[in-house]
Enzyme design. Structure first.
Site, PDB file in Angstrom:
ATOM      1  N   ARG A 265      51.592 -11.768  15.517  1.00  0.00           N
ATOM      2  CA  ARG A 265      50.502 -12.655  16.551  1.00  0.00           C
ATOM      3  C   ARG A 265      51.593 -12.893  17.762  1.00  0.00           C
ATOM      4  O   ARG A 265      51.103 -12.950  18.772  1.00  0.00           O
ATOM      5  CB  ARG A 265      49.738 -13.834  15.785  1.00  0.00           C
TER       6      ARG A 265
ATOM      7  N   ILE B 166      42.632 -16.645  20.919  1.00  0.00           N
ATOM      8  CA  ILE B 166      43.305 -17.833  21.326  1.00  0.00           C
ATOM      9  C   ILE B 166      44.752 -17.230  21.522  1.00  0.00           C
ATOM     10  O   ILE B 166      45.385 -16.964  20.849  1.00  0.00           O
ATOM     11  CB  ILE B 166      43.413 -18.926  19.936  1.00  0.00           C
TER      12      ILE B 166
ATOM     13  N   ASN C  89      39.031 -21.184  31.306  1.00  0.00           N
ATOM     14  CA  ASN C  89      38.123 -20.452  30.463  1.00  0.00           C
ATOM     15  C   ASN C  89      36.901 -21.063  30.723  1.00  0.00           C
ATOM     16  O   ASN C  89      36.576 -22.174  31.013  1.00  0.00           O
ATOM     17  CB  ASN C  89      38.668 -21.003  28.934  1.00  0.00           C
ATOM     18  N   THR C  90      35.953 -20.077  30.470  1.00  0.00           N
ATOM     19  CA  THR C  90      34.448 -20.548  30.599  1.00  0.00           C
ATOM     20  C   THR C  90      33.980 -20.719  29.238  1.00  0.00           C
ATOM     21  O   THR C  90      34.339 -19.480  28.198  1.00  0.00           O
ATOM     22  CB  THR C  90      33.658 -19.637  31.330  1.00  0.00           C
ATOM     23  N   HIS C  91      33.400 -21.529  28.659  1.00  0.00           N
ATOM     24  CA  HIS C  91      32.754 -21.788  27.167  1.00  0.00           C
ATOM     25  C   HIS C  91      31.200 -22.198  27.368  1.00  0.00           C
ATOM     26  O   HIS C  91      30.694 -22.993  28.000  1.00  0.00           O
ATOM     27  CB  HIS C  91      33.510 -22.835  26.507  1.00  0.00           C
TER      28      HIS C  91
ATOM     29  N   ASP D 277      39.427 -24.847  23.032  1.00  0.00           N
ATOM     30  CA  ASP D 277      38.549 -25.109  23.919  1.00  0.00           C
ATOM     31  C   ASP D 277      38.951 -26.887  24.364  1.00  0.00           C
ATOM     32  O   ASP D 277      37.777 -27.367  24.260  1.00  0.00           O
ATOM     33  CB  ASP D 277      37.067 -24.904  23.319  1.00  0.00           C
TER      34      ASP D 277
HETATM   35  C1  GRF Z   1      30.171 -16.125  27.969  1.00  0.00           C
HETATM   36  O1  GRF Z   1      29.024 -16.898  27.587  1.00  0.00           O
HETATM   37  C2  GRF Z   1      31.555 -16.873  27.564  1.00  0.00           C
HETATM   38  O2  GRF Z   1      31.208 -18.370  27.806  1.00  0.00           O
HETATM   39  C3  GRF Z   1      31.526 -16.630  26.126  1.00  0.00           C
HETATM   40  O3  GRF Z   1      31.163 -15.354  26.003  1.00  0.00           O
HETATM   41  C4  GRF Z   1      30.324 -14.882  26.866  1.00  0.00           C
HETATM   42  C5  GRF Z   1      30.734 -13.911  27.603  1.00  0.00           C
HETATM   43  O4  GRF Z   1      29.789 -13.315  28.309  1.00  0.00           O
HETATM   44  N1  GRF Z   1      32.747 -16.922  25.519  1.00  0.00           N
HETATM   45  P1  GRF Z   1      30.222 -11.899  29.356  1.00  0.00           P
HETATM   46  O5  GRF Z   1      31.283 -10.907  28.568  1.00  0.00           O
HETATM   47  O6  GRF Z   1      30.999 -12.439  30.469  1.00  0.00           O
HETATM   48  O7  GRF Z   1      28.931 -11.334  29.801  1.00  0.00           O
END
Ligand code: GRF
Length: 202
Positions: free
Chosen positions: A67, A94, A109-111, A147
């Site tokens: 990893r 991760i 990152n977007t969550h 996260d």
């Molecule tokens: C997003 O909602 C992100 O937050 C989550 O997976 C989704 C990815 O969507 N981890 P996309 O691949 O950008 O359409």
């Protein structure tokens, strides 16, 4: 500013960034996507990058003995494009110490949940199962947790009685895509400081 975007799936957040930059121009937006990376082949996110004429790379865990070696290889692949900011837009791995040593503090990152609630790979499903009345999305800097990094911005989405996971996730993504585009542009144009858990955008 140079952005490298990491994806693992459909890439609609990537597409939102590409569309915004195409519409406003990289100068006005403050950034351009210079490459797209993934942890797997054959995903729509990579097809979107190819359609946009962008360089892509794939770094698969199973191609590496450990990893840590994967983590170092991913860092190398990203570094080759000399990014100012790395954006995880649905990247489902991760990253480890090596990656964070090189990109910590400029890795966003977007969550799809309101952190610290519902971290991890099933934030939408977990919020639904818990019976949350509102959920949403969080754009944050990545730290060495899952996260857990400093939050930059959040968007709220109501949960409807008739929601199933995909309906709720799609409604979250409508907010998430706009939030990510807005945050990445501001970070790129204005510069920022991270002070403990606070993010100050000039
Ligand atoms: C997003 O909602 C992100 O937050 C989550 O997976 C989704 C990815 O969507 N981890 P996309 O691949 O950008 O359409």
């Amino acid at each position: 500013r140079r952005l490298v975007v990491l994806v693992s799936g459909s890439g609609t957040n990537l597409q939102a960034l590409l569309d915004e930059i195409a519409a406003t121009g990289a100068e006005a937006y403050g950034a351009e996507v210079v490459a797209v990376g993934a942890d797997r082949e054959g995903i729509e996110g990579l097809a979107r990058a190819e359609r946009a004429g962008l360089p892509t790379f794939v770094c698969r865990v199973k191609d590496h003995a450990t990893r840590e070696e994967w983590d170092a290889a991913l860092a190398e692949a990203v570094a080759a494009h000399e990014p100012d900011l790395v954006v995880s837009a649905g990247f489902m791995k991760i990253v480890g110490k090596e990656f964070l040593a090189r990109f910590g503090g400029r890795f966003v990152n977007t969550h799809p949940a309101l952190l610290p609630s519902f971290p991890g790979a099933h934030g939408v499903r977990d919020a639904l199962a818990y019976g949350a009345k509102v959920t949403g999305c969080t754009v944050h800097f990545v730290d060495d947790g899952v996260d857990t990094g400093p939050i930059i911005a959040q968007g709220v989405v109501e949960v409807r009685d008739e929601d199933d996971e995909s309906a709720l996730h799609e409604r979250i993504k409508e907010v998430e895509r706009r939030l990510l585009v807005e945050v990445v542009g501001r970070l790129a144009r204005n510069g920022y400081r991270i002070e403990g858990r606070k993010v100050v955008i000039q």
